[in-house]
Design a protein around this motif. Structure first.
Motif, PDB file in Angstrom:
ATOM      1  N   GLY A  46       0.692  -1.054  -0.027  1.00 27.93           N
ATOM      2  CA  GLY A  46       0.007  -0.195   0.024  1.00 27.93           C
ATOM      3  C   GLY A  46       0.671   1.301   0.070  1.00 27.93           C
ATOM      4  N   VAL A  47       2.100   1.175   0.301  1.00 29.08           N
ATOM      5  CA  VAL A  47       2.791   2.377   0.499  1.00 29.08           C
ATOM      6  C   VAL A  47       2.958   2.975  -1.116  1.00 29.08           C
ATOM      7  N   LEU A  48       3.498   4.329  -1.176  1.00 29.60           N
ATOM      8  CA  LEU A  48       3.711   4.874  -2.607  1.00 29.60           C
ATOM      9  C   LEU A  48       4.844   5.916  -2.623  1.00 29.60           C
ATOM     10  N   PRO A  49       5.492   6.117  -3.400  1.00 28.01           N
ATOM     11  CA  PRO A  49       6.730   7.000  -3.464  1.00 28.01           C
ATOM     12  C   PRO A  49       6.360   8.284  -3.736  1.00 28.01           C
ATOM     13  N   VAL A  50       6.959   9.366  -2.931  1.00 27.43           N
ATOM     14  CA  VAL A  50       6.654  10.888  -3.323  1.00 27.43           C
ATOM     15  C   VAL A  50       8.270  11.407  -3.593  1.00 27.43           C
ATOM     16  N   LEU A  51       8.437  11.912  -4.748  1.00 25.06           N
ATOM     17  CA  LEU A  51       9.514  12.435  -5.129  1.00 25.06           C
ATOM     18  C   LEU A  51      10.106  13.664  -4.188  1.00 25.06           C
ATOM     19  N   ARG A  78      10.193   1.802 -13.917  1.00 26.38           N
ATOM     20  CA  ARG A  78      10.528   0.784 -13.029  1.00 26.38           C
ATOM     21  C   ARG A  78      11.377  -0.209 -13.663  1.00 26.38           C
ATOM     22  N   PHE A 273       9.220   0.063 -17.554  1.00 26.04           N
ATOM     23  CA  PHE A 273       7.987   0.541 -18.129  1.00 26.04           C
ATOM     24  C   PHE A 273       7.851   1.748 -17.070  1.00 26.04           C
ATOM     25  N   PRO A 274       6.934   2.833 -17.588  1.00 20.82           N
ATOM     26  CA  PRO A 274       6.880   4.086 -16.801  1.00 20.82           C
ATOM     27  C   PRO A 274       6.293   3.728 -15.386  1.00 20.82           C
ATOM     28  N   PRO A 276       3.928   4.057 -12.812  1.00 23.91           N
ATOM     29  CA  PRO A 276       2.426   4.557 -12.673  1.00 23.91           C
ATOM     30  C   PRO A 276       2.386   5.348 -11.316  1.00 23.91           C
ATOM     31  N   ASP A 277       3.339   5.228 -10.506  1.00 24.67           N
ATOM     32  CA  ASP A 277       2.766   5.885  -9.114  1.00 24.67           C
ATOM     33  C   ASP A 277       3.326   7.201  -9.073  1.00 24.67           C
ATOM     34  N   LEU A 278       4.099   7.659 -10.218  1.00 22.31           N
ATOM     35  CA  LEU A 278       4.775   9.136 -10.237  1.00 22.31           C
ATOM     36  C   LEU A 278       4.162   9.517 -11.321  1.00 22.31           C
ATOM     37  N   LEU A 279       3.909  11.046 -11.220  1.00 26.43           N
ATOM     38  CA  LEU A 279       3.717  11.732 -12.664  1.00 26.43           C
ATOM     39  C   LEU A 279       4.960  12.124 -13.424  1.00 26.43           C
TER      40      LEU A 279
ATOM     41  N   TYR B 100       0.184   0.487   9.797  1.00 24.74           N
ATOM     42  CA  TYR B 100      -0.077   1.998   9.532  1.00 24.74           C
ATOM     43  C   TYR B 100      -1.601   1.775   8.877  1.00 24.74           C
ATOM     44  N   ARG B 197      -4.510   6.601  -3.018  1.00 23.15           N
ATOM     45  CA  ARG B 197      -4.437   4.896  -2.908  1.00 23.15           C
ATOM     46  C   ARG B 197      -3.333   4.749  -1.826  1.00 23.15           C
ATOM     47  N   GLY B 199      -2.005   3.164   1.058  1.00 18.61           N
ATOM     48  CA  GLY B 199      -2.513   2.315   1.849  1.00 18.61           C
ATOM     49  C   GLY B 199      -3.672   1.496   1.391  1.00 18.61           C
ATOM     50  N   MET B 200      -3.976   1.370  -0.064  1.00 21.95           N
ATOM     51  CA  MET B 200      -4.836   0.686  -0.594  1.00 21.95           C
ATOM     52  C   MET B 200      -3.675  -0.030  -1.369  1.00 21.95           C
ATOM     53  N   ILE B 201      -3.817  -1.499  -1.083  1.00 23.19           N
ATOM     54  CA  ILE B 201      -2.696  -2.629  -1.683  1.00 23.19           C
ATOM     55  C   ILE B 201      -2.981  -2.461  -3.285  1.00 23.19           C
ATOM     56  N   SER B 235       1.249  10.614  -4.988  1.00 21.28           N
ATOM     57  CA  SER B 235       1.515  11.685  -6.215  1.00 21.28           C
ATOM     58  C   SER B 235       0.745  11.608  -7.237  1.00 21.28           C
ATOM     59  N   TYR B 368       7.250  -5.489 -25.734  1.00 15.98           N
ATOM     60  CA  TYR B 368       6.965  -4.427 -25.017  1.00 15.98           C
ATOM     61  C   TYR B 368       6.017  -3.341 -26.135  1.00 15.98           C
TER      62      TYR B 368
END
Lengths: 491, 484
Positions: A46-51, A78, A273-274, A276-279, B100, B197, B199-201, B235, B368
């Motif tokens: 569930g965690v996400l990256p923030v630049l 990625r 591939f690009p 998707p979690d970061l713009l 969390y 999103r 914490g949303m797996i 983000s 790809y």
């Protein structure tokens, strides 16, 4: 056959942000394992990256400093592979659209010749953690403190033709990233790591040979030795009728050799591939202008200024701009000298300052492992010392003694040199009458050497200089001594 | 009380006709009693829930209650919640207790809502029937021999069977709307980026979007007012001024143009489903809406594009489940590679493995461009189709699914048939558009869903249309007999 070595370098520069590139965890070195790894770094569900904006700013600084194109829009991708110290199973990097494209690094070779090494690109990415293979009873431990540390991977074109050139490039790059404050440059802690792509080809051939990538080059010395070894290895294989395999090799400094790590067949398909979690990363003109305005005068600009305005030889200018601290110190010495002798000639002052900073001072710093910023002899104190040579208070030789005493802390402050000269009675004997008397005595006491000199053996002259210096405890003004000696010996 | 709307429950709590503790117990008892055969929940923790309920009662007594304070809400087990098992219905995470809270959970907690439990689903949200769960299949409250849809089948079944007043879900290709349709409840998938999103797996990051389940559009609006909002930790979360999703509930439909795409009424749509949907469209017309024809020429490409992009992202997102740091690890293995192999072979179910394989394939060197890049191009075409369509209408209306709920086991061995269940829903995900499903009739005794797709950020308008429809109809009030 004559062979030519072709080298390109990939350098991982750890960016000096306080927190990681995609999380708020600290990047400080040396903490106990896994104490600086937050939910994002260990890739919990569930965690996400923030630049981190600071990482991007540092990449922009680099791009501007090497005259590259800073992309207004770059894309994170990625890079997928499994490894225990890669928590997400992919590394967030940049692939098709890196933030920095092109540019060049100007390097100065040992003979003073200058050349440009073209850069392919520089992209932002995150570091992996570390696997610890000791102390776990046959198991491996994972330390994720380093996971997510921001890196700028700087890729050069295959523009270098010898190990020495590669080292000159690596040194120049190392100096630059410290100069523009984006990396602490600490190679022991892994802040600046080089991989070398090495190939050989017959001299004059246009096509490149098959390359091998050499990893684990964490010092300039290893870089040089690994490239030299690798070039010899490749040449020997080809001369024996063999072929070079595209592969990744590891340098072993203990054995001073490279050995195969993985071949092309074992190479990963990273399935980029690009991300998707970061713009896509957008850099505005305003931000670019702001970063450009914050850049210090760059080493190349200073080098040119030293040659143009101060009349220094190119090699001196290069040495003095090896780091911003050295250049700043040098300029402070020049300023101090200008103040001490207002009417003095700038180029002569600068040359004297250069000789001392690159000579005696650099030697002392090297011997003691002290950084120039922490030098016990401050720039203005050194300027005063140089001024005392230039106004004939002491000779260059005595000045070295004074410098050593200043280094040892015998006197402090800007006027330390004067204090030591007075206390030790080191003032030069410039009294012509006194010098004439001393020299007359020496000439009278050495008839055999006088005869030798007069018979044409010029070397005998040095004997008399030595005697005169000994008699004056080195305080005789060397020019005056020489002048009187010439006169007396001419007899 | 089990049929009360959120606003009615809030009024009852405020008037002290019932306490949050009593309300929470009521639903916990239903989950454990009549609800048990549905297998809608993976985890309940009465102690934890009741502690939250007591705190909510305190807040109500102090006069500091908000619209959701004290209301029990079931959460799809894809949202991590501190101290709760957060399994995503996978053996891989069966032992994982989150340290969390997801952003959505934080928002509900801050609003004083009670976590009623974690609902069952298809493993890692991959599926359209909620059969692909490590914890066993969920059953449809209208006919326990049938599936509730998926992947958020547990949430849909729980709301339909009155085991919870409302629930959360996630929608990657229809995972809220399709089970809502099959269970006869309401479900909204917001515009991509409206609900964080964090914490949303993750299943497919560029498509996943959280949203609410409830029994009415008005309740969906109340839930959205809590769930939606900017989150700097995501983000892709959109920084926009807060909005009231209930603001258009009372807006009349006069002047509304609803677009009917012929592509959604072709072969493959069951006749009785089509009849119910056409009836609903006529009802909208009677309420003042103008019905116009629209075209989505690339609609037929949405399922193939979706089943390239979603598995590609999933294959990467699921790489973190490697047995190294948390979650399942094979008990016996010989070295690192064997540990990976066995852990992932034993930890993932067949549908998850299928998608990892497909995703790995389409991202591989040499494939790809032919798959992933082409699918991205189709994705842009589909978004463009919608943009064109919205020039001529305010909302697109059609069936949510091609048929009513199918029987358990019916499509398990035929993934393509299973995937075709998403045929009307995936396009909204590919384009990032808001879409909802509301009950609009029955076919063979099973509920039929009406889908409304809006332009970006048109959630409030969609909810308004749905609300006016629900004021004029009572499909959403029907309750499965065994759970009345």
């Amino acid at each position: 056959m004559k062979w030519e070595t072709v080298i390109g370098l990939e350098t991982h520069v750890q960016l000096s942000t306080r927190s990681k590139i995609f999380s708020g965890a600290s990047t400080a070195f040396g903490a106990p394992p896994n104490t600086q790894a937050c939910a994002v770094d260990i890739a919990l569900p569930g965690v996400l990256p923030v630049l981190n904006r600071g990482a991007v700013e540092r990449a922009i600084r680099f791009g501007l400093a090497v005259g590259a194109e800073v992309r207004r829009r770059s894309v994170f991708a990625r890079k997928n592979y499994f490894y225990p110290d890669l928590p997400k199973g992919y590394q967030i990097s940049q692939f098709e659209a890196p933030i920095v494209q092109g540019g060049a690094l100007r390097i100065v070779l040992a003979d003073g010749a200058e050349r440009a090494v073209r850069l392919t690109r520089a992209h932002l990415e995150e570091d992996a953690g570390k696997s610890l293979h000791e102390d776990f009873h046959g198991m491996s431990g994972i330390d994720l403190n380093r996971a997510g540390t921001p890196l700028l991977e700087i890729v050069s074109e295959p523009d270098m033709r010898s190990a020495a050139e590669a080292v000159a490039y690596a040194r120049a790059l190392h100096a630059l990233v410290r100069w523009i404050d984006i990396c602490d440059g600490n190679m022991q802690e892994g802040s600046f790591r080089c991989d070398a792509n090495v190939s050989v080809r017959p001299r004059g051939a246009a096509a490149l040979g098959t390359r091998c990538e050499i990893k684990n080059l964490n010092s300039f010395r290893f870089l040089e030795r690994a490239i030299e070894y690798e070039a010899r290895r490749q040449i020997a294989i080809i001369e024996d009728g063999g072929r070079i395999e595209l592969e990744t090799r590891l340098y072993d400094p203990d054995r001073d050799e490279t050995r195969s790590m993985r071949t092309k067949e074992e190479a990963h398909d990273y399935r980029y591939f690009p991300e998707p979690d970061l713009l896509p990363l957008e850099v505005s003109e305003a931000w670019l202008a702001e970063v450009a305005a914050s850049l210090p005068e760059l080493p190349v600009a200073r080098r040119e200024r030293y040659v143009r305005d101060l009349g220094l030889p190119a090699q001196d200018a290069a040495t003095l701009t090896a780091s911003r601290e050295t250049a700043d110190y040098f300029e402070a010495v020049v300023a101090g000298l200008a103040e001490a002798e207002p009417g003095g000639e700038r180029p002569a002052q600068a040359k004297a300052a250069a000789n001392w900073v690159a000579g005696e001072l650099a030697g002392a710093l090297n011997r003691t492992g002290v950084e120039i910023g922490a030098s016990p002899v401050a720039a203005r104190a050194l300027a005063r010392l140089i001024a005392r040579i230039r106004d004939d208070t002491i000779s260059g030789k005595i000045a070295k003694e004074v410098f050593d005493a200043m280094w040892a802390g015998e006197a402090g402050g800007e006027n330390a040199a004067d204090a030591i000269i007075e206390r030790r009675g080191l003032r030069q004997i410039t009294d012509a009458g006194a010098l004439e008397r001393i020299i007359e005595e020496i000439v009278a006491a050495n008839p055999a050497q006088v005869a030798e000199y007069r018979s044409g053996k010029e070397k005998a002259f040095n004997y008399f200089v030595g005697q005169a210096m000994k008699a004056t405890k080195s305080k005789g003004n060397p020019a005056q001594v020489a002048e009187i000696l010439k006169r007396k010996l001419a007899g | 009380m089990i049929d009360a709307s959120i606003s009615e429950l809030a009024a009852a709590l405020a008037a002290r006709r019932i306490s949050s503790v009593e309300l929470t117990r009521l639903f916990l008892d239903r989950i454990a009693g009549p609800g048990a055969p549905l297998n809608a929940f993976i985890a309940v923790d009465p102690e934890r829930s009741l502690a939250q309920a007591r705190a909510a009662d305190g807040r109500i007594a102090a006069g500091a209650a908000g619209p959701l304070t004290g209301i029990p809400i079931a959460h799809k087990d894809i949202f991590v919640a501190e101290g709760w098992p957060s399994t995503c219905a996978s053996r891989m995470l069966a032992n994982f207790v989150s340290p969390y809270d997801a952003h959505v959970i934080e928002r509900f907690n801050a609003a004083g809502a009670v976590i009623l439990g974690k609902t069952n689903m298809d493993e890692f949200a991959m599926g359209s029937s909620s059969e692909a769960s490590w914890y066993g299949a969920v059953r449809n409250p209208w006919d326990t021999g049938r599936v509730p849809g998926g992947s958020s089948g547990g949430s849909a079944a729980a709301v339909a069977a009155r085991l919870a007043p409302a629930a959360t879900g996630t929608d990657t290709g229809g995972s809220i709307r399709q089970p809502a349709a099959l269970c006869g409840v309401c479900g909204l998938k917001p515009t991509y980026g409206v609900v964080s999103r964090y914490g949303m797996i993750a299943f497919a990051s560029s498509l996943d979007q959280g949203g609410p389940f409830a029994r009415s559009a008005a309740d969906l609006a109340a839930l959205m007012n809590v769930m939606a909002g900017f989150d700097p930790r995501d983000s892709t979360s959109l920084e926009r001024p807060a909005e009231d999703y209930a603001r258009e509930l009372e807006r009349p439909l006069a002047g509304l143009r609803v677009g009917v795409p012929s592509e959604y009424f072709g072969a493959g749509l069951a006749a009785d489903v089509a009849a119910a949907v056409e009836g609903a469209i006529e009802a909208l017309e009677r309420l003042g809406a103008e019905v116009v024809d629209v075209h989505l020429p690339n609609a037929g490409l949405s399922v193939p594009a979706y089943y390239v992009i979603a598995p590609a992202e999933a294959s990467s997102n699921l790489s973190r489940y490697d047995g190294v740091r948390y979650g399942y690890r094979a008990t016996e293995y010989d070295g690192l590679i064997d540990m990976y192999r066995r852990t992932r072979a034993e930890g993932f179910g067949p549908e998850v493995k299928r998608r990892i394989l497909v995703g790995t394939y389409v991202l591989s060197h040499g494939y790809y461009d032919a798959y992933y890049l082409k699918a991205q191009k189709i994705r842009r075409l589909i978004a463009r189709d919608f943009a064109e369509a919205f020039k001529g209408c305010d909302a697109i209306v059609g069936p949510t699914t091609p048929s009513v709920a199918f029987r358990l086991g019916e499509k398990v061995d035929d993934p393509v048939q299973m995937y075709l269940n998403d045929i009307y829903t995936v396009a909204a995900n590919l384009a990032g558009l808001p879409a909802l499903s509301i009950p609009c009739g029955f076919a063979g005794g099973m509920p039929v869903g009406l889908q409304l797709v809006g332009d970006y950020f048109a959630e409030a308008r969609l909810l308004g249309i749905a609300h006016r429809f629900q004021q004029a109809t009572d499909w959403h009030r029907r309750t499965p007999q065994s759970f009345a």
